[in-house]
Design a protein around this motif. Structure first.
Motif, short mmCIF file in Angstrom:
data_model
loop_
_atom_site.label_atom_id
_atom_site.label_comp_id
_atom_site.label_asym_id
_atom_site.label_seq_id
_atom_site.Cartn_x
_atom_site.Cartn_y
_atom_site.Cartn_z
N GLY A 6 -0.01 -5.35 -13.48
CA GLY A 6 -0.99 -5.15 -14.54
C GLY A 6 -2.34 -4.74 -13.99
O GLY A 6 -3.00 -3.84 -14.53
N ALA A 7 -2.77 -5.41 -12.91
CA ALA A 7 -4.04 -5.05 -12.27
C ALA A 7 -3.99 -3.62 -11.74
O ALA A 7 -4.97 -2.87 -11.85
CB ALA A 7 -4.37 -6.03 -11.15
N ASN A 8 -2.85 -3.23 -11.17
CA ASN A 8 -2.71 -1.87 -10.66
C ASN A 8 -2.79 -0.86 -11.81
O ASN A 8 -3.41 0.20 -11.66
CB ASN A 8 -1.39 -1.70 -9.90
N ALA A 9 -2.18 -1.18 -12.94
CA ALA A 9 -2.24 -0.28 -14.09
C ALA A 9 -3.67 -0.12 -14.58
O ALA A 9 -4.12 1.00 -14.86
CB ALA A 9 -1.34 -0.81 -15.21
N VAL A 10 -4.41 -1.23 -14.66
CA VAL A 10 -5.81 -1.17 -15.08
C VAL A 10 -6.63 -0.36 -14.08
O VAL A 10 -7.47 0.46 -14.45
CB VAL A 10 -6.39 -2.59 -15.27
N ALA A 11 -6.37 -0.57 -12.78
CA ALA A 11 -7.09 0.16 -11.74
C ALA A 11 -6.80 1.66 -11.84
O ALA A 11 -7.72 2.49 -11.74
CB ALA A 11 -6.70 -0.37 -10.36
N ALA A 12 -5.55 2.01 -12.04
CA ALA A 12 -5.19 3.42 -12.16
C ALA A 12 -5.84 4.05 -13.39
O ALA A 12 -6.37 5.17 -13.32
CB ALA A 12 -3.67 3.57 -12.23
N LEU A 13 -5.83 3.34 -14.50
CA LEU A 13 -6.47 3.86 -15.72
C LEU A 13 -7.98 4.00 -15.54
O LEU A 13 -8.57 4.96 -16.05
CB LEU A 13 -6.14 2.96 -16.91
N PRO A 52 -4.30 13.34 -11.74
CA PRO A 52 -2.90 13.26 -11.32
C PRO A 52 -2.63 12.10 -10.35
O PRO A 52 -1.59 11.45 -10.44
CB PRO A 52 -2.62 14.59 -10.63
N LEU A 53 -3.56 11.83 -9.45
CA LEU A 53 -3.36 10.73 -8.51
C LEU A 53 -3.39 9.39 -9.23
O LEU A 53 -2.60 8.50 -8.93
CB LEU A 53 -4.42 10.79 -7.40
N GLY A 54 -4.28 9.25 -10.20
CA GLY A 54 -4.32 8.02 -10.99
C GLY A 54 -3.05 7.84 -11.80
O GLY A 54 -2.51 6.73 -11.91
N ALA A 55 -2.56 8.93 -12.40
CA ALA A 55 -1.31 8.85 -13.16
C ALA A 55 -0.14 8.49 -12.25
O ALA A 55 0.72 7.67 -12.63
CB ALA A 55 -1.04 10.19 -13.86
N ALA A 56 -0.11 9.05 -11.06
CA ALA A 56 0.96 8.71 -10.10
C ALA A 56 0.87 7.24 -9.69
O ALA A 56 1.89 6.55 -9.59
CB ALA A 56 0.87 9.62 -8.89
N ALA A 57 -0.35 6.75 -9.46
CA ALA A 57 -0.53 5.34 -9.08
C ALA A 57 -0.14 4.41 -10.22
O ALA A 57 0.33 3.30 -9.99
CB ALA A 57 -1.97 5.09 -8.66
#
Length: 114
Positions: A6-13, A52-57
């Motif tokens: 969840g934290a990774n998803a928030v960070a990527a967004l 794109p890098l954020g979407a990939a992450a």
């Protein structure tokens, strides 16, 4: 593990959001009055890398467990290290803190899902 994902998803967004802001309103990140042609150019360059890098992450740890997902997260973390270094060079403490936090989250997720 779910908290880390969840934290990774928030960070990527968050990374995606800042990239979009950098492309659409570069002065919001540079804190200058009127954007120069160079600010607009580099804002769009940042957006074309960051989105794109954020979407990939965002997708990587959910779609590919193991080395493939970890490699993508390490690439995202490396980009955030670069952003933190730019923050140090320009003395933008919020950029240093944000990019360092995102680096930590992406790296921890890469290790946990490897």
């Amino acid at each position: 593990m779910n908290v880390l994902l969840g934290a990774n998803a928030v960070a990527a967004l968050a990374g995606i959001a800042f990239a979009v802001v950098g492309g659409v309103r570069p002065t919001a990140l540079s804190e200058s009055g009127t954007p120069t042609a160079g600010e607009r150019f580099y804002g769009w360059m940042y957006a074309t890398r960051g989105v794109p890098l954020g979407a990939a992450a965002l997708v990587a740890p959910l779609a590919w467990s193991g080395p493939a997902g970890s490699l993508i997260l390490c690439a995202a973390a490396a980009a955030q290290v670069g952003d933190a270094v730019i923050g140090v060079a320009t003395r933008k403490w919020t950029m240093i803190a944000g990019a360092s936090l995102l680096t930590s989250i992406h790296t921890a997720t890469a290790v946990a899902t490897a």
